[in-house]
Design an enzyme around this catalytic site. Sequence first.
Site, PDB file in Angstrom:
ATOM      1  N   HIS A 111       0.848  -1.198   0.000  1.00 49.81           N
ATOM      2  CA  HIS A 111       0.000   0.000   0.000  1.00 49.81           C
ATOM      3  C   HIS A 111       0.881   1.245   0.000  1.00 49.81           C
ATOM      4  O   HIS A 111       1.881   1.304   0.727  1.00 49.81           O
ATOM      5  CB  HIS A 111      -0.901   0.026   1.240  1.00 49.81           C
ATOM      6  CG  HIS A 111      -2.182  -0.726   1.063  1.00 49.81           C
ATOM      7  ND1 HIS A 111      -3.369  -0.312   1.603  1.00 49.81           N
ATOM      8  CD2 HIS A 111      -2.448  -1.878   0.403  1.00 49.81           C
ATOM      9  CE1 HIS A 111      -4.316  -1.172   1.291  1.00 49.81           C
ATOM     10  NE2 HIS A 111      -3.791  -2.137   0.570  1.00 49.81           N
ATOM     11  N   LYS A 138      -9.837 -11.792   9.679  1.00 49.09           N
ATOM     12  CA  LYS A 138      -9.540 -12.019   8.266  1.00 49.09           C
ATOM     13  C   LYS A 138      -8.085 -11.605   8.055  1.00 49.09           C
ATOM     14  O   LYS A 138      -7.736 -10.434   8.194  1.00 49.09           O
ATOM     15  CB  LYS A 138     -10.487 -11.168   7.430  1.00 49.09           C
ATOM     16  CG  LYS A 138      -9.898 -10.515   6.213  1.00 49.09           C
ATOM     17  CD  LYS A 138      -9.948 -11.392   4.998  1.00 49.09           C
ATOM     18  CE  LYS A 138      -9.623 -10.554   3.765  1.00 49.09           C
ATOM     19  NZ  LYS A 138     -10.636 -10.639   2.748  1.00 49.09           N
ATOM     20  N   LYS A 172      -4.699 -11.186   5.910  1.00 45.61           N
ATOM     21  CA  LYS A 172      -4.207 -10.986   4.548  1.00 45.61           C
ATOM     22  C   LYS A 172      -2.865 -11.685   4.389  1.00 45.61           C
ATOM     23  O   LYS A 172      -1.851 -11.284   4.976  1.00 45.61           O
ATOM     24  CB  LYS A 172      -4.045  -9.493   4.270  1.00 45.61           C
ATOM     25  CG  LYS A 172      -3.583  -9.169   2.865  1.00 45.61           C
ATOM     26  CD  LYS A 172      -4.553  -9.634   1.800  1.00 45.61           C
ATOM     27  CE  LYS A 172      -5.687  -8.658   1.605  1.00 45.61           C
ATOM     28  NZ  LYS A 172      -6.635  -9.066   0.562  1.00 45.61           N
ATOM     29  N   ASP A 177      -6.404 -15.065   3.373  1.00 42.48           N
ATOM     30  CA  ASP A 177      -6.634 -14.545   2.021  1.00 42.48           C
ATOM     31  C   ASP A 177      -5.317 -14.181   1.350  1.00 42.48           C
ATOM     32  O   ASP A 177      -4.802 -13.075   1.537  1.00 42.48           O
ATOM     33  CB  ASP A 177      -7.522 -13.305   2.098  1.00 42.48           C
ATOM     34  CG  ASP A 177      -7.643 -12.610   0.738  1.00 42.48           C
ATOM     35  OD1 ASP A 177      -7.411 -13.258  -0.299  1.00 42.48           O
ATOM     36  OD2 ASP A 177      -7.977 -11.408   0.728  1.00 42.48           O
ATOM     37  N   ASN A 198      -4.881 -13.666  -1.846  1.00 36.66           N
ATOM     38  CA  ASN A 198      -5.114 -12.993  -3.137  1.00 36.66           C
ATOM     39  C   ASN A 198      -4.470 -13.737  -4.300  1.00 36.66           C
ATOM     40  O   ASN A 198      -3.639 -13.178  -5.035  1.00 36.66           O
ATOM     41  CB  ASN A 198      -4.610 -11.544  -3.102  1.00 36.66           C
ATOM     42  CG  ASN A 198      -5.506 -10.623  -2.296  1.00 36.66           C
ATOM     43  OD1 ASN A 198      -5.050 -10.003  -1.328  1.00 36.66           O
ATOM     44  ND2 ASN A 198      -6.761 -10.520  -2.642  1.00 36.66           N
ATOM     45  N   ASN A 255     -13.226 -12.594  -3.592  1.00 39.81           N
ATOM     46  CA  ASN A 255     -13.517 -11.289  -4.189  1.00 39.81           C
ATOM     47  C   ASN A 255     -12.509 -10.984  -5.286  1.00 39.81           C
ATOM     48  O   ASN A 255     -12.330  -9.829  -5.659  1.00 39.81           O
ATOM     49  CB  ASN A 255     -13.560 -10.160  -3.151  1.00 39.81           C
ATOM     50  CG  ASN A 255     -12.260 -10.026  -2.401  1.00 39.81           C
ATOM     51  OD1 ASN A 255     -11.196  -9.964  -2.990  1.00 39.81           O
ATOM     52  ND2 ASN A 255     -12.318  -9.973  -1.091  1.00 39.81           N
ATOM     53  N   HIS A 273     -16.276  -7.341   1.179  1.00 39.20           N
ATOM     54  CA  HIS A 273     -14.918  -6.928   0.870  1.00 39.20           C
ATOM     55  C   HIS A 273     -14.718  -5.458   1.253  1.00 39.20           C
ATOM     56  O   HIS A 273     -15.664  -4.696   1.329  1.00 39.20           O
ATOM     57  CB  HIS A 273     -14.706  -7.118  -0.642  1.00 39.20           C
ATOM     58  CG  HIS A 273     -13.512  -6.444  -1.205  1.00 39.20           C
ATOM     59  ND1 HIS A 273     -13.562  -5.199  -1.808  1.00 39.20           N
ATOM     60  CD2 HIS A 273     -12.230  -6.835  -1.264  1.00 39.20           C
ATOM     61  CE1 HIS A 273     -12.347  -4.879  -2.232  1.00 39.20           C
ATOM     62  NE2 HIS A 273     -11.516  -5.842  -1.910  1.00 39.20           N
ATOM     63  N   SER A 274     -13.468  -5.088   1.474  1.00 36.04           N
ATOM     64  CA  SER A 274     -13.165  -3.692   1.812  1.00 36.04           C
ATOM     65  C   SER A 274     -11.843  -3.263   1.190  1.00 36.04           C
ATOM     66  O   SER A 274     -10.943  -4.075   0.979  1.00 36.04           O
ATOM     67  CB  SER A 274     -13.087  -3.553   3.334  1.00 36.04           C
ATOM     68  OG  SER A 274     -12.152  -2.562   3.721  1.00 36.04           O
ATOM     69  N   ASN A 275     -11.757  -1.970   0.897  1.00 38.55           N
ATOM     70  CA  ASN A 275     -10.469  -1.312   0.602  1.00 38.55           C
ATOM     71  C   ASN A 275     -10.233  -0.221   1.641  1.00 38.55           C
ATOM     72  O   ASN A 275     -11.132   0.100   2.411  1.00 38.55           O
ATOM     73  CB  ASN A 275     -10.501  -0.668  -0.793  1.00 38.55           C
ATOM     74  CG  ASN A 275     -10.410  -1.709  -1.884  1.00 38.55           C
ATOM     75  OD1 ASN A 275     -11.316  -1.862  -2.684  1.00 38.55           O
ATOM     76  ND2 ASN A 275      -9.319  -2.458  -1.896  1.00 38.55           N
TER      77      ASN A 275
END
Lengths: 434, 434
Positions: free
Chosen positions: A25, A191, A193, A222, A224, A278, A329-331
């Site tokens: 990020h 959750k 990452k 997750d 990704n 997602n 889902h979130s950002n």
Amino acid sequence: MKIKDLRIHSIAIADPPIRSSYGLHARYALRTIIELESEDGIIGINETYGGESPVAALKAVREKIIGKDAFRITGLLNPEMKRPDTNPDRSQTWLVPGENPLDESSRTFAAIEVACLDLIGKSIGVPVCDLIGGRVRDKVPFSAYPFYKHAGGGGEGNDAREDEYGEALTPESLVKQVKKMIATYGFGSVKFKAGVLEPDLEIETVKLMYQEFGPNVPLRIDPNSAWTVATSVKVGKALALELSGGGYLEDPTVGIEGMGAVRKQLLDIGINVPLASNVAVTSFGDIPAAVANDAVQIILCDHHYWGGMRQVQHLAKLAQTFNIGLSMHSNSHLGVSLMAMAHVAAATPHLTYACDTHYPWQSAKDEVVAGGRIPIKDGCVTITDKPGLGVELDYDQLERGKERYRHCAYRKRDDEAEMKRYVDPNWKRILPRW
Amino acid sequence: MKIKDLRIHSIAIADPPIRSSYGLHARYALRTIIELESEDGIIGINETYGGESPVAALKAVREKIIGKDAFRITGLLNPEMKRPDTNPDRSQTWLVPGENPLDESSRTFAAIEVACLDLIGKSIGVPVCDLIGGRVRDKVPFSAYPFYKHAGGGGEGNDAREDEYGEALTPESLVKQVKKMIATYGFGSVKFKAGVLEPDLEIETVKLMYQEFGPNVPLRIDPNSAWTVATSVKVGKALALELSGGGYLEDPTVGIEGMGAVRKQLLDIGINVPLASNVAVTSFGDIPAAVANDAVQIILCDHHYWGGMRQVQHLAKLAQTFNIGLSMHSNSHLGVSLMAMAHVAAATPHLTYACDTHYPWQSAKDEVVAGGRIPIKDGCVTITDKPGLGVELDYDQLERGKERYRHCAYRKRDDEAEMKRYVDPNWKRILPRW
């Protein structure tokens, strides 16, 4: 209720250097705040993706909105009338949410829809969740969302934020991060990452969490899409206990076929850990193949790119019909998005898992909601009787966000570029990496 | 917007002796009109199934409604929170709509939801279609709905209605009936209720219609499950031309497996006449098997038993996602139901066929809508800017409907009993009959 003005505000908000398979990020996340003002001076607000491309898409619909009735705008703009929203291959495998051109009409529609609902709610004194079908819950559960991260709290130079959580690049430091999040917000599920360290280390991280929090705190992992089918099956097998009881394995590998293969191979060895997505499933067009392949047992909805609150409600009913669970889902986001997520979740009977949120990663210094950050207590956001989304803008804070945007060097999210800049100049996103 | 009162009015309306595979329509159809009054004296209305059982179900929710906020009632009552609305086997093969106990919670919810939406719309000056997402069309197309029928216009004795269409028990008289309907209402498509005469005569009827109206008037045939798979395939083959170009073959045979077999056998001989259903598929629970069997290419939705307007919108999105068309089912009804159908259709992007309606079979003498019957022009009902459903009650007419109900000998719809009484004392519903 005629619309007099649409105002679009590009802002930047500090974001800590958290990691995922997409990369790193950036020090600032870009967001857009919109205001929709009616002829009688009431203002509906919303928050969506930031940077040049979402703003250009919003500007392009401006003339269709001004002078129109807020109750009819969503009918007027409905992208389904132009192009069925069943275009497959809208995967986020290679593109981050907000930067997928195939999502553009859905994202723009969603941004306007929620602003209209807030405007309508504020005009007639009704909370958004009650406008769109009526709340079925008024406490909306969210999950802790731990990330591997580098040192730093986001922002740069004089504008750097306090590093509340510190560096976390080992299993132990990640567990420490989760403990702090749970202590602060009372989350009842986690959750995590992944897709950042070697899979064995990530397995170890989940096992440590399970030791720490026990079977009553559901755990999700997750990566990704970072793993091969074989690695995904290996992780699923290793974490069969830890991901049971309300947990899940999210987007372990690329694509619907890959997910279907993971599911089948896990079931073949007697492991019924559900797969969530997602990335493989991000639009209605992905669903028929996902159902046919039994590729996804849980869909993580997101009103920001699925086309708004009502589309999320449609998705939830579809999921219920096919015995598919629903999470969210979130950002990186501020309180306006958090309240929008909470309102649609409140009015969605078939929400079967706590929602994701990046909100703990953002700082009070960046919040544009009047009165400061939205409280998350016992892991939940409470829906009150306040009209609309229940929040107003703090225009001084908004101005600071716009100032940060003006000083920000980039105009789109690019996690790979950030990895190159700050961690490893040779880093490339490779899928599957392991 | 607190609810002060729920009033339930049982009425009977004259209905002509029309035929289907269920038997014969009784001289009066039973309907229920409900009024939901807010504390400030505004009244929301709706129309639903009639007779004892729907009324008992409505009375049972009364205490949950009084004193509650109209915006939250649908959240409070949501049957999905008690029992997932994915119970399969809610087929209408053996039960007429309104008399299926497994539909009860969906029917009751729908009745209250629409009354709430009308109340909300009337309170804030907004049409229902705009409340639930915004109109995507303001002219809603309906089909001509010819039936084989005996002589009589409905009602009995001194209360008999004029027999506008006369007896129609031959192919020629049915075509005459359709011509009159099209001349009166301007319908652009025809939904023909079959399953009454020998299949060869019904094939002849459709061929005569095609000769009369040509390829620009889509033709549908609906025998309500009266045929074997083999007969269904035979009819599909015989009418491949006549049912192409926007027509369909509706519920030719019993059940999802039977429908799937008809579809497969037709495709195997190169005939792609789509199959529609409101008998094999009547709930979300039926859809996974219907998709897996490719049993249904068009679903006929009906807010009255699918659980209300928002459930129809969910269904439409689901249908779009799985490349299934959407049309709309109808029972004998007055103008309140017609406007509710039109409003939900107006706010449903994926409505791919003109809707069914029995409205031409009802008489102005029975209409409870103030100002008389809703105009159908060029086959369409027009959605105006009037708030709510756009109609109010004529209380004198309502009183007359209640009076007819009090004199009516029966309290539920029973088309088989009517067949025995008026046509053949030995008649039984046999499926498949041919």
